[in-house]
Design a protein around this motif. Structure first.
Motif, PDB file in Angstrom:
ATOM      1  N   MET A 161     -66.442  39.289 -57.730  1.00  0.00           N
ATOM      2  CA  MET A 161     -66.735  37.972 -58.110  1.00  0.00           C
ATOM      3  C   MET A 161     -65.573  36.982 -57.762  1.00  0.00           C
ATOM      4  N   SER A 162     -64.387  37.478 -57.902  1.00  0.00           N
ATOM      5  CA  SER A 162     -62.953  36.581 -57.804  1.00  0.00           C
ATOM      6  C   SER A 162     -63.085  36.501 -55.950  1.00  0.00           C
ATOM      7  N   ALA A 163     -63.404  37.417 -55.422  1.00  0.00           N
ATOM      8  CA  ALA A 163     -63.126  37.329 -53.958  1.00  0.00           C
ATOM      9  C   ALA A 163     -64.433  36.316 -53.479  1.00  0.00           C
ATOM     10  N   THR A 164     -65.366  36.289 -54.169  1.00  0.00           N
ATOM     11  CA  THR A 164     -66.697  35.282 -53.797  1.00  0.00           C
ATOM     12  C   THR A 164     -66.066  33.785 -54.131  1.00  0.00           C
ATOM     13  N   VAL A 165     -65.488  33.711 -55.049  1.00  0.00           N
ATOM     14  CA  VAL A 165     -64.695  32.503 -55.444  1.00  0.00           C
ATOM     15  C   VAL A 165     -63.672  31.836 -54.308  1.00  0.00           C
ATOM     16  N   ASN A 166     -63.053  32.735 -53.773  1.00  0.00           N
ATOM     17  CA  ASN A 166     -62.370  32.659 -52.797  1.00  0.00           C
ATOM     18  C   ASN A 166     -62.944  32.098 -51.323  1.00  0.00           C
ATOM     19  N   TRP A 167     -64.177  32.797 -51.118  1.00  0.00           N
ATOM     20  CA  TRP A 167     -64.755  32.645 -50.262  1.00  0.00           C
ATOM     21  C   TRP A 167     -65.316  31.211 -50.263  1.00  0.00           C
ATOM     22  N   ILE A 168     -66.001  30.881 -51.272  1.00  0.00           N
ATOM     23  CA  ILE A 168     -66.731  29.636 -51.735  1.00  0.00           C
ATOM     24  C   ILE A 168     -65.655  28.528 -51.462  1.00  0.00           C
ATOM     25  N   SER A 169     -64.439  28.771 -51.950  1.00  0.00           N
ATOM     26  CA  SER A 169     -63.427  27.746 -51.991  1.00  0.00           C
ATOM     27  C   SER A 169     -63.058  27.605 -50.446  1.00  0.00           C
ATOM     28  N   ASN A 170     -62.799  28.696 -49.857  1.00  0.00           N
ATOM     29  CA  ASN A 170     -62.540  28.529 -48.511  1.00  0.00           C
ATOM     30  C   ASN A 170     -63.625  27.417 -47.717  1.00  0.00           C
ATOM     31  N   LEU A 171     -64.787  27.769 -47.857  1.00  0.00           N
ATOM     32  CA  LEU A 171     -66.013  27.066 -47.119  1.00  0.00           C
ATOM     33  C   LEU A 171     -65.809  25.524 -47.828  1.00  0.00           C
ATOM     34  N   ILE A 172     -65.523  25.291 -49.111  1.00  0.00           N
ATOM     35  CA  ILE A 172     -65.623  23.802 -49.669  1.00  0.00           C
ATOM     36  C   ILE A 172     -64.521  23.047 -48.701  1.00  0.00           C
ATOM     37  N   VAL A 173     -63.306  23.923 -48.917  1.00  0.00           N
ATOM     38  CA  VAL A 173     -61.890  23.215 -48.103  1.00  0.00           C
ATOM     39  C   VAL A 173     -62.422  22.987 -46.594  1.00  0.00           C
ATOM     40  N   ALA A 174     -63.023  23.832 -45.854  1.00  0.00           N
ATOM     41  CA  ALA A 174     -63.319  23.809 -44.492  1.00  0.00           C
ATOM     42  C   ALA A 174     -64.221  22.636 -44.242  1.00  0.00           C
ATOM     43  N   GLN A 175     -65.281  22.439 -45.190  1.00  0.00           N
ATOM     44  CA  GLN A 175     -66.425  21.553 -44.863  1.00  0.00           C
ATOM     45  C   GLN A 175     -66.096  20.311 -45.252  1.00  0.00           C
ATOM     46  N   SER A 176     -64.909  20.106 -46.096  1.00  0.00           N
ATOM     47  CA  SER A 176     -64.559  18.878 -46.858  1.00  0.00           C
ATOM     48  C   SER A 176     -63.385  18.089 -46.411  1.00  0.00           C
ATOM     49  N   PHE A 177     -62.534  18.897 -45.739  1.00  0.00           N
ATOM     50  CA  PHE A 177     -61.357  18.408 -45.467  1.00  0.00           C
ATOM     51  C   PHE A 177     -61.248  17.144 -44.305  1.00  0.00           C
ATOM     52  N   LEU A 178     -62.073  17.214 -43.444  1.00  0.00           N
ATOM     53  CA  LEU A 178     -61.910  16.322 -42.262  1.00  0.00           C
ATOM     54  C   LEU A 178     -62.607  14.990 -42.832  1.00  0.00           C
ATOM     55  N   SER A 179     -63.592  15.309 -43.838  1.00  0.00           N
ATOM     56  CA  SER A 179     -64.377  14.098 -44.272  1.00  0.00           C
ATOM     57  C   SER A 179     -63.398  13.359 -45.223  1.00  0.00           C
ATOM     58  N   VAL A 180     -62.766  13.975 -46.178  1.00  0.00           N
ATOM     59  CA  VAL A 180     -61.674  13.431 -47.002  1.00  0.00           C
ATOM     60  C   VAL A 180     -60.568  12.812 -46.321  1.00  0.00           C
ATOM     61  N   ALA A 181     -60.242  13.371 -45.025  1.00  0.00           N
ATOM     62  CA  ALA A 181     -59.140  12.884 -44.323  1.00  0.00           C
ATOM     63  C   ALA A 181     -59.518  11.419 -43.759  1.00  0.00           C
ATOM     64  N   ASP A 182     -60.819  11.426 -43.174  1.00  0.00           N
ATOM     65  CA  ASP A 182     -61.555  10.549 -42.663  1.00  0.00           C
ATOM     66  C   ASP A 182     -61.541   8.993 -43.891  1.00  0.00           C
ATOM     67  N   ALA A 183     -61.679   9.413 -44.880  1.00  0.00           N
ATOM     68  CA  ALA A 183     -62.095   8.585 -46.079  1.00  0.00           C
ATOM     69  C   ALA A 183     -60.736   7.936 -46.520  1.00  0.00           C
ATOM     70  N   VAL A 184     -59.745   8.758 -46.835  1.00  0.00           N
ATOM     71  CA  VAL A 184     -58.410   8.149 -47.350  1.00  0.00           C
ATOM     72  C   VAL A 184     -57.074   8.368 -46.660  1.00  0.00           C
ATOM     73  N   GLY A 185     -57.432   8.994 -45.266  1.00  0.00           N
ATOM     74  CA  GLY A 185     -56.420   9.249 -44.377  1.00  0.00           C
ATOM     75  C   GLY A 185     -55.613  10.626 -44.657  1.00  0.00           C
ATOM     76  N   THR A 186     -54.991  11.083 -43.371  1.00  0.00           N
ATOM     77  CA  THR A 186     -54.296  12.393 -43.484  1.00  0.00           C
ATOM     78  C   THR A 186     -53.333  12.507 -44.412  1.00  0.00           C
ATOM     79  N   GLY A 187     -52.479  11.678 -44.770  1.00  0.00           N
ATOM     80  CA  GLY A 187     -51.370  11.692 -45.447  1.00  0.00           C
ATOM     81  C   GLY A 187     -51.798  11.611 -46.859  1.00  0.00           C
ATOM     82  N   SER A 188     -52.724  10.837 -47.403  1.00  0.00           N
ATOM     83  CA  SER A 188     -53.095  10.791 -48.800  1.00  0.00           C
ATOM     84  C   SER A 188     -53.790  12.285 -49.050  1.00  0.00           C
TER      85      SER A 188
END
Length: 495
Positions: free
Chosen positions: A414-441
């Motif tokens: 279950m904890s490893a599943t949390v790790n992989w889900i978190s990994n997927l969330i970060v991988a799928q959202s980072f570029l969108s967040v960077a585009d929205a608020v800037g890479t530095g922010s």
């Protein structure tokens, strides 16, 4: 690496005050290395796709024209890993650590062959999913198998060896990407060669024993004692058998089936899972994959446009990550899990702030000397230097030792599943967040998350250095019910 026995810990040694070292038992080290091949597969699979995708786009025009297909090819392995980790906990508890490893190898080999032979991107996606399933099961199984076969004094270092194999696998993937750049069928070799470590692990694993703790508590006590006798000297063997006998008796007294709902209903298990799963989530949300992803961009900010130089930096970053893990192997049993995590997070916070300032200030200057780019490179180097010895191995080590035997596979999965889900969330959202608020922010947001992780470790994660599984279990019972609960239980047992 040498750890002396300490009073009140599992790891009592004989009257001669002998020491257990990382290299003192070749049998245990052999078990660790073979089990750690699962970590190698983990690291290789997550690293190789970045280079392979460039050539997949060249061969399949529909992939080149579709960002969605590219994202799916990359992320489908994460989807498979999420499912594999969730199922892997059950496989570990029901069938044992050895069979779980063998099944993961078979699925991984099939997935590698499917990827290498894929006639179109859709078959490739199926192969990526199968490989992800194998990686997910392996990510649960390897730390638990190593932990249950390790003397408590060096358990942290041995489990961290699996993390070294992960970082080593990432480094190997970059080398393979370079090696096959001029070979016909480039990406097929890159992805297909990953079957070789899985074949080797399957072969070696056939000759290795099941986890001695799983054998003793679930199947065959005499066989477990044979395995334990290869790990401990006669005096220590007697102590370990007594501890296992007590654990078996406690499990029999429960007389209840192990259920997933128990993880949330039973207070001491809930507290342990909250700490373990929280560490796994923070490992991803403090930005390790995003920092690794942005390494080529940071090189370009420094004023270098060469793709070869960007790839070289990726190799250097991967090498630093592996080297830092070696440092972590040495420190985790000397310094302790909790202190190592807190020290690591302190450096991660500073590094992310440096990266954020570099990205924020860089666009505001017309300077062409790459001053802020070099500042970002320094931030990247600091980040890897602080993250890899601490927040790299600590979450996996802690999760391999904080759960009761009956729930270790389940909660680990279950904890490893949390790790992989978190990994997927970060991988799928980072570029969108960077585009929205800037890479530095965005890096500032990661720094704030790292501060939250620091507070989380201070409040919820106990130190487990050198403790037996039974002693760790008592920590959670005391946290759940108070120290008086333990005394009353001992009195009732005496009566």
């Amino acid at each position: 690496m040498t750890i002396e026995s300490m009073p009140g810990s599992s790891g009592y040694l004989d009257a001669g005050n002998r020491k257990i070292t990382y290299f003192s038992n070749g049998y245990v080290l052999g078990l660790t290395v073979v089990a750690g091949i699962g970590g190698l597969l983990f690291g290789y699979d997550t690293g190789v796709i970045s280079g392979a995708l460039l050539y997949i786009r060249d061969e399949f025009e529909e992939v080149n024209q579709s960002s969605f297909l590219q994202e799916t090819i990359v992320s489908m392995a994460l989807v498979g890993a999420i499912i594999g980790a969730a199922v892997g906990g059950w496989i570990n508890d029901f069938y044992g650590r050895k069979r779980a490893t063998l099944s993961a190898d078979v699925v991984f080999i099939i997935g590698s062959v499917v990827m290498a032979a894929a006639p179109n991107p859709y078959v490739l996606i199926v192969g990526r999913f199968l490989v992800g399933l194998g990686v997910g099961v392996a990510s649960v199984t390897a730390p638990v198998y190593i932990a249950e076969a390790s003397p408590s004094e060096i358990r942290g270092g041995l489990v961290s060896t699996n993390v070294l194999m992960i970082t080593g696998g990432q480094f190997l993937s970059y080398l393979v990407n370079l090696a096959f750049t001029e070979v016909p069928g480039t990406w097929r070799w890159m992805l297909g060669v990953s079957a070789m470590p899985a074949i080797l692990q399957f072969f070696f694993m056939l000759f290795l024993p099941e986890s001695p703790r799983w054998l003793y508590l679930k199947k065959d006590k005499s066989q477990a004692i044979v395995v334990l006798s290869k790990i401990y000297d006669p005096y220590r063997l007697e102590v370990e058998i007594d501890l296992l006998a007590a654990a078996l008796e406690e499990e029999r007294q429960r007389k209840i089936a192990v259920r997933y709902s128990d993880v949330f209903k039973v207070k001491e298990i809930r507290l342990a899972f909250f700490a373990g799963a929280g560490l796994q989530a923070f490992q991803q949300f403090t930005g390790i994959n995003t920092v690794m992803y942005y390494s080529p961009t940071i090189v370009q900010m420094a004023g270098f446009s060469s793709n070869q130089l960007a790839l070289l930096l990726s190799l250097i970053v991967a090498a630093m990550n592996a080297a830092g893990t070696v440092v972590g192997i040495h420190l985790i049993d000397h310094f302790g899990r909790r202190k190592l995590a807190l020290s690591s997070l302190s450096g991660v916070i500073i590094s992310l702030i440096v990266l954020a300032v570099a990205f924020i200030l860089e666009p505001s200057t017309s300077s062409v000397n790459g001053l802020y780019g070099w500042m970002a490179v320094v931030g990247l180097a600091l980040y890897i230097a602080f993250f890899s010895p601490g927040m790299g191995p600590v979450p996996w080590t802690v999760n391999s030792e904080i759960y009761p035997e009956a729930y270790r596979g389940m909660c680990g999965g279950m904890s490893a599943t949390v790790n992989w889900i978190s990994n997927l969330i970060v991988a799928q959202s980072f570029l969108s967040v960077a585009d929205a608020v800037g890479t530095g922010s965005t890096f500032l947001i990661l720094a704030v998350i790292a501060v939250a992780a620091f507070v989380f470790v201070v409040v919820f994660v106990p130190e487990t250095k050198g403790l037996t599984f039974e002693e760790v279990e008592r920590i959670w019972k005391e946290r759940a019910w108070g120290s008086g609960y333990i005394r009353e239980a001992l009195l009732e047992e005496g009566n």
